[in-house]
Enzyme design. Structure first.
Site, PDB file in Angstrom:
ATOM      1  CG  HIS A 176      -1.948  -1.079   1.168  1.00 22.22           C
ATOM      2  ND1 HIS A 176      -2.249  -1.888   2.233  1.00 22.22           N
ATOM      3  CD2 HIS A 176      -2.741  -1.488   0.136  1.00 22.22           C
ATOM      4  CE1 HIS A 176      -3.197  -2.750   1.870  1.00 22.22           C
ATOM      5  NE2 HIS A 176      -3.507  -2.534   0.608  1.00 22.22           N
ATOM      6  CD  GLU A 229      -0.628   0.213   4.492  1.00 20.95           C
ATOM      7  OE1 GLU A 229      -1.867   0.162   4.496  1.00 20.95           O
ATOM      8  OE2 GLU A 229       0.094  -0.797   4.542  1.00 20.95           O
ATOM      9  CG  HIS A 237       0.574  -4.004   4.979  1.00 18.82           C
ATOM     10  ND1 HIS A 237      -0.259  -3.639   3.962  1.00 18.82           N
ATOM     11  CD2 HIS A 237       1.200  -5.126   4.547  1.00 18.82           C
ATOM     12  CE1 HIS A 237      -0.152  -4.484   2.960  1.00 18.82           C
ATOM     13  NE2 HIS A 237       0.736  -5.408   3.286  1.00 18.82           N
ATOM     14  CD  GLU A 239      -2.076  -3.994   8.736  1.00 18.99           C
ATOM     15  OE1 GLU A 239      -1.743  -2.788   8.614  1.00 18.99           O
ATOM     16  OE2 GLU A 239      -2.532  -4.679   7.811  1.00 18.99           O
TER      17      GLU A 239
END
Ligand SMILES: [Zn+2]
Length: 325
Positions: A58, A61, A150, A210
């Protein structure tokens, strides 16, 4: 302040990195834009761990991009310390350059060989390239890990957490804990993310990690990820020989249900800005999609990645439950 090394790294320019490892006698290849492979040189396939680290799948990010740039810039000063066969991918280079999440469609929904949807999107070709490069890298090897790094869009009760596809692997979950991951979400069901692809199709131990929240390149507070950074630095230099620390075991969850947006009528019953891991009581209504309703099961469920504005056909959220260990 963002270093030149980091700026180049985010563009997929690995020239400084490549020359340092080449000089130290490694076999360095750049099979694609934004992909570099650094392996022990030799005729026979190396028995070293094969480690794939991807960042920027992404484009907005940025913290993992900065973190990996720092780790590799540091490692490149003493390249002979690299103890694994390494592939690093900067996922969506074009989106990163535009500080966008994606250009046409979310790249991390396209990692499937059976894809028919979105084949005309710019990201579809990139997904094919990355799947191909990962296949080449892992093919014929046993000890293989893929860490897809991420950052989450919204706040979370656990600022660092990981989605872990495939069979429950307690040793890997324990390593994640030592790497500062507070919660591990087991997802045995195949999905269309990059880490699910490398797990299901390439047999890698993998996760989508994450790390905190979206921030601007060069302005991320990497001090939140000291444990993650240290664990990655140790993994690069010693492979898996580092001892496990059971004091840091993450909370373990498993996926209970996926909220799929089947039509434009899809609606969450709660604010789309709700924090990750917000708890919902048994039997609570969580989403409607025309006639279809999504309801919490018999035990409390916690929401992850609520995003009702995804395209029709894609996942608009994930509901997880505490796993009994
Ligand atoms: Zn992401």
């Amino acid at each position: 302040m963002q270093s030149d090394f980091c700026t180049n790294f985010a563009r997929g320019d690995f020239s400084a990195l490549a020359s340092s490892f080449e000089l130290a006698g490694f076999n360095v290849q750049q099979p694609l834009a934004g992909v570099v492979q650094i392996c022990e040189d030799g005729e026979t396939a190396s028995a070293r761990m094969r480690l794939l680290i991807s960042v920027g799948v992404h484009g907005d990010e940025t913290a993992p991009i900065e973190m990996m740039a720092l780790l590799l810039e540091e490692l490149a000063k003493t390249p002979q310390q690299l103890a694994v066969d390494l592939m690093v991918m900067v996922g969506n280079i074009d989106a990163i350059a535009q500080a966008k999440r994606f250009i046409d469609v979310d790249l991390n929904r396209l990692f499937t060989p059976q894809r028919t949807q979105f084949n005309n999107a710019q990201e579809a070709q990139r997904a094919d390239q990355l799947m191909h490069a990962a296949t080449q890298f892992f093919d014929g090897h046993q000890n293989k890990w893929h860490l897809d790094l991420h950052t989450a869009i919204r706040a979370s009760f656990y600022p660092t957490f990981a989605i872990v596809p495939g069979k429950h692997n307690p040793a890997f979950v324990s390593w994640l804990g030592s790497a500062g991951i507070a919660a591990a979400v087991l997802n045995p069901q195949a999905s269309v993310t990059f880490s699910s692809y490398t797990c299901k199709h390439l047999g890698a131990v993998s996760c989508t990690a994450e790390l905190g929240r979206i921030g601007e390149m060069g302005k991320n507070d990497l001090s939140q990820f000291v444990a993650t950074q240290a664990a990655l630095a140790a993994l690069l230099r010693s492979g898996l020989s580092a001892t496990e620390n059971t004091d840091t075991a993450p909370l373990v969850f498993r996926v209970a249900q996926e909220l799929i947006k089947r039509s434009e009528a899809f609606q969450l019953t709660f604010d789309g800005n709700t924090q990750n891991f917000t708890e919902f009581a048994p039997n609570a209504l969580i989403a409607t999609d025309g006639e279809l309703t999504y309801v919490v099961g018999a035990e409390p469920e916690y929401v992850l990645f609520p995003n009702p504005s995804v395209r029709v056909g894609l996942r608009a959220g994930l509901m997880v439950v505490r796993a009994v260990e």
